[in-house]
Motif scaffolding. Structure first.
Motif, PDB file in Angstrom:
ATOM      1  N   GLY A 116       0.783  -1.233   0.000  1.00 38.03           N
ATOM      2  CA  GLY A 116       0.000   0.000   0.000  1.00 38.03           C
ATOM      3  C   GLY A 116       0.814   1.282   0.000  1.00 38.03           C
ATOM      4  O   GLY A 116       0.328   2.322   0.436  1.00 38.03           O
ATOM      5  N   SER A 117       2.054   1.245  -0.477  1.00 42.07           N
ATOM      6  CA  SER A 117       2.837   2.503  -0.508  1.00 42.07           C
ATOM      7  C   SER A 117       2.225   3.493  -1.500  1.00 42.07           C
ATOM      8  O   SER A 117       2.280   4.710  -1.277  1.00 42.07           O
ATOM      9  CB  SER A 117       4.301   2.221  -0.869  1.00 42.07           C
ATOM     10  N   ASN A 118       1.589   2.983  -2.544  1.00 32.04           N
ATOM     11  CA  ASN A 118       0.911   3.894  -3.483  1.00 32.04           C
ATOM     12  C   ASN A 118      -0.382   4.431  -2.878  1.00 32.04           C
ATOM     13  O   ASN A 118      -0.726   5.591  -3.072  1.00 32.04           O
ATOM     14  CB  ASN A 118       0.653   3.177  -4.804  1.00 32.04           C
ATOM     15  N   LEU A 119      -1.070   3.573  -2.115  1.00 28.75           N
ATOM     16  CA  LEU A 119      -2.237   4.052  -1.361  1.00 28.75           C
ATOM     17  C   LEU A 119      -1.794   5.156  -0.403  1.00 28.75           C
ATOM     18  O   LEU A 119      -2.462   6.190  -0.284  1.00 28.75           O
ATOM     19  CB  LEU A 119      -2.851   2.899  -0.570  1.00 28.75           C
ATOM     20  N   GLY A 140      -1.740  -1.218  -6.907  1.00 30.89           N
ATOM     21  CA  GLY A 140      -1.131  -2.454  -6.416  1.00 30.89           C
ATOM     22  C   GLY A 140      -2.181  -3.531  -6.206  1.00 30.89           C
ATOM     23  O   GLY A 140      -2.065  -4.382  -5.346  1.00 30.89           O
ATOM     24  N   HIS A 175       0.609   0.589 -13.295  1.00 31.30           N
ATOM     25  CA  HIS A 175       1.417  -0.575 -13.700  1.00 31.30           C
ATOM     26  C   HIS A 175       2.867  -0.129 -13.839  1.00 31.30           C
ATOM     27  O   HIS A 175       3.138   0.880 -14.494  1.00 31.30           O
ATOM     28  CB  HIS A 175       0.897  -1.149 -15.025  1.00 31.30           C
ATOM     29  N   PRO A 176       3.808  -0.872 -13.239  1.00 31.71           N
ATOM     30  CA  PRO A 176       5.206  -0.439 -13.245  1.00 31.71           C
ATOM     31  C   PRO A 176       5.959  -0.810 -14.527  1.00 31.71           C
ATOM     32  O   PRO A 176       7.000  -1.468 -14.509  1.00 31.71           O
ATOM     33  CB  PRO A 176       5.801  -1.162 -12.040  1.00 31.71           C
TER      34      PRO A 176
HETATM   35  C1  GRF Z   1       3.642  -1.417  -7.282  1.00 33.49           C
HETATM   36  O1  GRF Z   1       4.874  -1.529  -7.986  1.00 33.49           O
HETATM   37  C2  GRF Z   1       2.512  -1.559  -8.243  1.00 33.49           C
HETATM   38  O2  GRF Z   1       2.705  -0.905  -9.472  1.00 33.49           O
HETATM   39  C3  GRF Z   1       2.515  -3.053  -8.447  1.00 33.49           C
HETATM   40  O3  GRF Z   1       2.787  -3.618  -7.176  1.00 33.49           O
HETATM   41  C4  GRF Z   1       3.407  -2.617  -6.391  1.00 33.49           C
HETATM   42  C5  GRF Z   1       2.446  -2.297  -5.278  1.00 33.49           C
HETATM   43  O4  GRF Z   1       3.070  -1.535  -4.373  1.00 33.49           O
HETATM   44  N1  GRF Z   1       1.234  -3.506  -8.928  1.00 33.49           N
HETATM   45  P1  GRF Z   1       2.222  -0.980  -3.107  1.00 33.49           P
HETATM   46  O5  GRF Z   1       1.325  -2.115  -2.626  1.00 33.49           O
HETATM   47  O6  GRF Z   1       1.425   0.184  -3.582  1.00 33.49           O
HETATM   48  O7  GRF Z   1       3.289  -0.616  -2.123  1.00 33.49           O
END
Ligand code: GRF
Length: 201
Positions: free
Chosen positions: A12-15, A92, A114-115
């Motif tokens: 959840g670092s993007n959250l 994620g 998507h990375p």
């Molecule tokens: C990120 O690299 C996202 O693009 C991929 O998995 C990772 C999730 O990271 N789908 P987080 O859970 O947001 O930390």
């Protein structure tokens, strides 16, 4: 104030980047709920720490009873729809959503982080696959993108993208860290763009 649901499966670092952007006033949106298909997702803790409602909705009870993913996706869509979001952000989220999910929620934009760059390294382990391609001398950069979700995996109209170059001597860990930094910025920018587009409606 627009309203959104964020769907996660992991750390959840993007959250967290979205939560921080809401709290700083950078994103004019209310995060109605965080939905995870994995109980162990630390993102659920991040949501609870930010007093955001959470919904744990696993696939296993469906497969255990012999139901297929389409049943799960339809019920998941129903539950997400009950929040009446203006926008759904997959940050994620590691479960390919079938047309059932998208059709039920038709009219509500769904975006996915998507990375990798458009048309490159679709599917899982995208960062590692790009790193290995760089080691083979095939590419000198990869990147990340946010795209609108359509039934084809990691396809759909691109909302935003960012190049993440490889640097001499990069380890996978160093590159991954640089990629995640780029993602944390991109997810906020892409969400801001979608919200501005919704406000213009
Ligand atoms: C990120 O690299 C996202 O693009 C991929 O998995 C990772 C999730 O990271 N789908 P987080 O859970 O947001 O930390």
């Amino acid at each position: 104030m627009k309203r959104m649901v964020v769907m996660i499966s992991g750390g959840g670092s993007n959250l967290q980047a979205l939560i921080d952007a809401v709290q700083s006033g950078r994103l004019p949106v209310q995060i109605l709920a965080v939905v995870s298909n994995r109980k162990s997702a630390y993102g659920l803790t991040r949501a609870q720490n930010a007093s955001i409602p959470t919904l744990y909705f696993p696939l296993k009870p469906y497969t255990d009873k012999g139901f297929d993913r389409e049943e799960y996706d339809a019920d998941l869509a129903y539950r997400v729809g009950e929040y009446h979001p203006d926008l759904i952000v997959l940050a994620g989220w590691m479960h390919v959503l079938s047309a059932n999910f998208l059709n039920y929620l038709a009219g509500i934009p769904v975006i996915n982080l998507h990375p990798a760059l458009p048309g490159m390294f679709a599917g899982t382990h995208a960062i590692q696959r790009a790193y290995e391609a760089w080691q083979r001398g095939e590419i000198d950069h990869s990147g990340c993108m946010v795209h609108e979700v359509v039934p084809e995996v990691d396809a759909g109209p691109v909302v935003a993208q960012a190049v993440v170059p490889f640097l001499p001597g990069d380890t996978l860990e160093a590159y991954e860290a640089r990629m995640h930094e780029a993602e944390h910025q991109l997810i906020v920018e892409a969400t801001a763009f979608m919200l501005s587009r919704l406000a213009a409606r």
